[in-house]
Design a protein around this motif. Sequence first.
Motif: not given
Length: 320
Positions: A169-180
């Motif tokens: 069930x791994x998913x991207x964190x909610x703030x994945x995009x700004x952190x990327x």
Amino acid sequence: GGFTHNPQMRRDFLKGPVFGGCAQPASEGDFITIAGEVGAQLGNMSNAWWCQIPLDQALDSPSVPTGIWCTPGDAMVQVNRFGRRFLNEKFVYNERTQVHFQWDPVAAEYPNLLSFMIYDARTATEFAGYAPIPPIGPLPPHVHTADTLDELASRLAAHLQKLTPHTGGVRLADDFLPQLKASVARFNEQAQTGKDLDFKRGQTPIEPFFHQFGPQPVLNNPHPNPTMHPLADHGPYYAVILVAGTLDTKGGPRIDEHARILDVRNRPIPGLYGAGNCVASPTGPAYWAGGATLGPAITFGALAAEHSMRNTDSNAAETT
């Protein structure tokens, strides 16, 4: 062969989640069972010859074509599900892969279970054919692409949803995009100076060597660190999901200096020898150098043959 392709043994013995490896498919730990039936002592069972592998390839077939020796590319980063760089992408494969096994006891998760290798069109072209980057042409299923980082993050999130049964069930964190985006911006700044202040990329002698290990040298990087080049400020961008894998495992029955299998009281089991990835490797957790899998296999194979022949000659003389 070891037990790379025995999922139960992988779960029982290895130090973290492993999705497959580039050992041949019959590496299922048969010798562990055979030797165990006659009382062999096991050792080094938590170790392997580690390498990252593409998740999508491993799910299609756990015996993948190759491990990722050196992450190819200069305009390239690896980030975890939080969008943050978490390793030196160019460091040697055996040590680099083990960062996937870091455990967060508070969140009760492996934060680096999945690594997202993000790169731009420059790297896709200059490092074409250097796995996991494909040759120029149609993109294989393990490569994901989009015109913007926003769209790429969205596509990765949707893809992870399909992979839930295989990843816990791994998913991207909610703030994945700004952190990327922040990770890419910081990397780009450091690429301009040639100094990776976070993970020291390119600072050990082996890294520039492996960096040029692909099908063709890449010599047109104008920046001071040949392993670092700023990612482009426009797409297309690409991503490959990487996970922990093996060249093969290196645990099994213990051997002595003659390659004889030892029982639980350190006594040789008559007539039973072993060498290679099917036994407890004399290298322990280390990867000494290129050929570290083959050297001990050949050496202890020869020692086993020599001892067996001496023993046969001795028995024949006693019988006479």
